[in-house]
Motif scaffolding. Structure first.
Motif, short mmCIF file in Angstrom:
data_model
loop_
_atom_site.label_atom_id
_atom_site.label_comp_id
_atom_site.label_asym_id
_atom_site.label_seq_id
_atom_site.Cartn_x
_atom_site.Cartn_y
_atom_site.Cartn_z
N GLU A 56 0.83 -1.20 0.00
CA GLU A 56 0.00 0.00 0.00
C GLU A 56 0.87 1.25 0.00
O GLU A 56 0.61 2.20 -0.75
CB GLU A 56 -0.93 0.01 1.21
CG GLU A 56 -2.05 -0.99 1.12
CD GLU A 56 -2.88 -1.08 2.39
OE1 GLU A 56 -4.01 -1.57 2.30
OE2 GLU A 56 -2.39 -0.69 3.48
N ARG A 57 1.88 1.27 0.83
CA ARG A 57 2.78 2.42 0.93
C ARG A 57 3.52 2.63 -0.39
O ARG A 57 3.66 3.76 -0.87
CB ARG A 57 3.77 2.20 2.08
CG ARG A 57 4.86 3.21 2.17
CD ARG A 57 4.54 4.26 3.15
NE ARG A 57 5.71 5.11 3.31
CZ ARG A 57 5.64 6.35 3.69
NH1 ARG A 57 4.49 6.86 3.99
NH2 ARG A 57 6.72 7.07 3.79
N PHE A 58 3.99 1.55 -0.97
CA PHE A 58 4.71 1.62 -2.24
C PHE A 58 3.82 2.24 -3.31
O PHE A 58 4.21 3.17 -4.01
CB PHE A 58 5.18 0.23 -2.66
CG PHE A 58 5.79 0.20 -4.03
CD1 PHE A 58 7.10 0.60 -4.22
CD2 PHE A 58 5.05 -0.21 -5.12
CE1 PHE A 58 7.67 0.59 -5.48
CE2 PHE A 58 5.61 -0.22 -6.39
CZ PHE A 58 6.92 0.18 -6.58
N MET A 59 2.59 1.73 -3.44
CA MET A 59 1.69 2.24 -4.47
C MET A 59 1.24 3.67 -4.18
O MET A 59 1.08 4.47 -5.10
CB MET A 59 0.49 1.31 -4.64
CG MET A 59 0.88 0.00 -5.29
SD MET A 59 -0.50 -1.06 -5.74
CE MET A 59 -1.08 -1.56 -4.14
N ALA A 60 1.05 4.01 -2.91
CA ALA A 60 0.62 5.36 -2.55
C ALA A 60 1.69 6.40 -2.85
O ALA A 60 1.37 7.57 -3.09
CB ALA A 60 0.25 5.41 -1.07
N THR A 61 2.95 6.01 -2.86
CA THR A 61 4.04 6.97 -3.09
C THR A 61 4.62 6.88 -4.50
O THR A 61 5.58 7.57 -4.81
CB THR A 61 5.17 6.77 -2.05
OG1 THR A 61 5.66 5.43 -2.15
CG2 THR A 61 4.66 7.03 -0.64
N ASP A 62 4.03 6.03 -5.34
CA ASP A 62 4.50 5.89 -6.71
C ASP A 62 3.74 6.89 -7.60
O ASP A 62 2.59 6.67 -7.94
CB ASP A 62 4.27 4.46 -7.20
CG ASP A 62 4.88 4.19 -8.57
OD1 ASP A 62 4.77 5.07 -9.46
OD2 ASP A 62 5.45 3.10 -8.75
N LYS A 67 -0.59 8.73 -11.33
CA LYS A 67 -0.95 9.45 -12.56
C LYS A 67 -1.67 8.52 -13.53
O LYS A 67 -2.71 8.88 -14.09
CB LYS A 67 0.32 10.00 -13.21
CG LYS A 67 0.09 10.87 -14.41
CD LYS A 67 1.39 11.44 -14.92
CE LYS A 67 1.14 12.31 -16.14
NZ LYS A 67 2.39 12.85 -16.67
N ALA A 68 -1.15 7.31 -13.72
CA ALA A 68 -1.79 6.36 -14.62
C ALA A 68 -3.15 5.92 -14.10
O ALA A 68 -4.10 5.78 -14.87
CB ALA A 68 -0.88 5.13 -14.82
N LYS A 69 -3.25 5.76 -12.79
CA LYS A 69 -4.52 5.33 -12.19
C LYS A 69 -5.58 6.42 -12.37
O LYS A 69 -6.72 6.12 -12.70
CB LYS A 69 -4.31 5.03 -10.70
CG LYS A 69 -5.52 4.49 -10.00
CD LYS A 69 -5.19 4.18 -8.54
CE LYS A 69 -6.41 3.80 -7.76
NZ LYS A 69 -6.14 3.62 -6.34
N SER A 70 -5.21 7.68 -12.14
CA SER A 70 -6.19 8.76 -12.28
C SER A 70 -6.56 8.97 -13.75
O SER A 70 -7.67 9.39 -14.05
CB SER A 70 -5.67 10.05 -11.66
OG SER A 70 -4.57 10.54 -12.39
N ALA A 71 -5.67 8.66 -14.66
CA ALA A 71 -5.95 8.81 -16.08
C ALA A 71 -6.93 7.75 -16.58
O ALA A 71 -7.63 7.96 -17.56
CB ALA A 71 -4.66 8.74 -16.89
#
Length: 79
Positions: A56-62, A67-71
């Motif tokens: 979770e921490r890794f993905m939250a700070t990547d 950017k790709a997820k919000s796109a």
């Protein structure tokens, strides 16, 4: 006190995970859990319980992932 990226692990409903870890990663995970336990009022932490918060921490700070997820999210519906 050691400055770790993870804080105390919440006592949450356990999740069963099956995966193969390289021996060196397993040793490091155990060492991390021991250090975290010492820094968190001496409570031992199960190394396996670190996997989810670490991911979770890794993905939250990547930033690239965020950017790709919000796109890929659809635009909210206008009412």
């Amino acid at each position: 006190m050691t400055k770790l990226k993870l804080g105390p692990i919440a006592d949450d409903k356990p999740v069963k995970v099956t995966l193969d870890l390289p021996a060196s990663l397993h040793r490091d995970l155990i060492a991390y859990a021991e250090i975290l336990g010492r820094d968190s009022a001496g409570k031992p932490t199960d190394a396996v319980r670190l996997i989810v918060p670490m991911l979770e921490r890794f993905m939250a700070t990547d930033r690239g992932f965020a950017k790709a997820k919000s796109a890929t999210k659809p635009a909210p519906l206008k009412g």
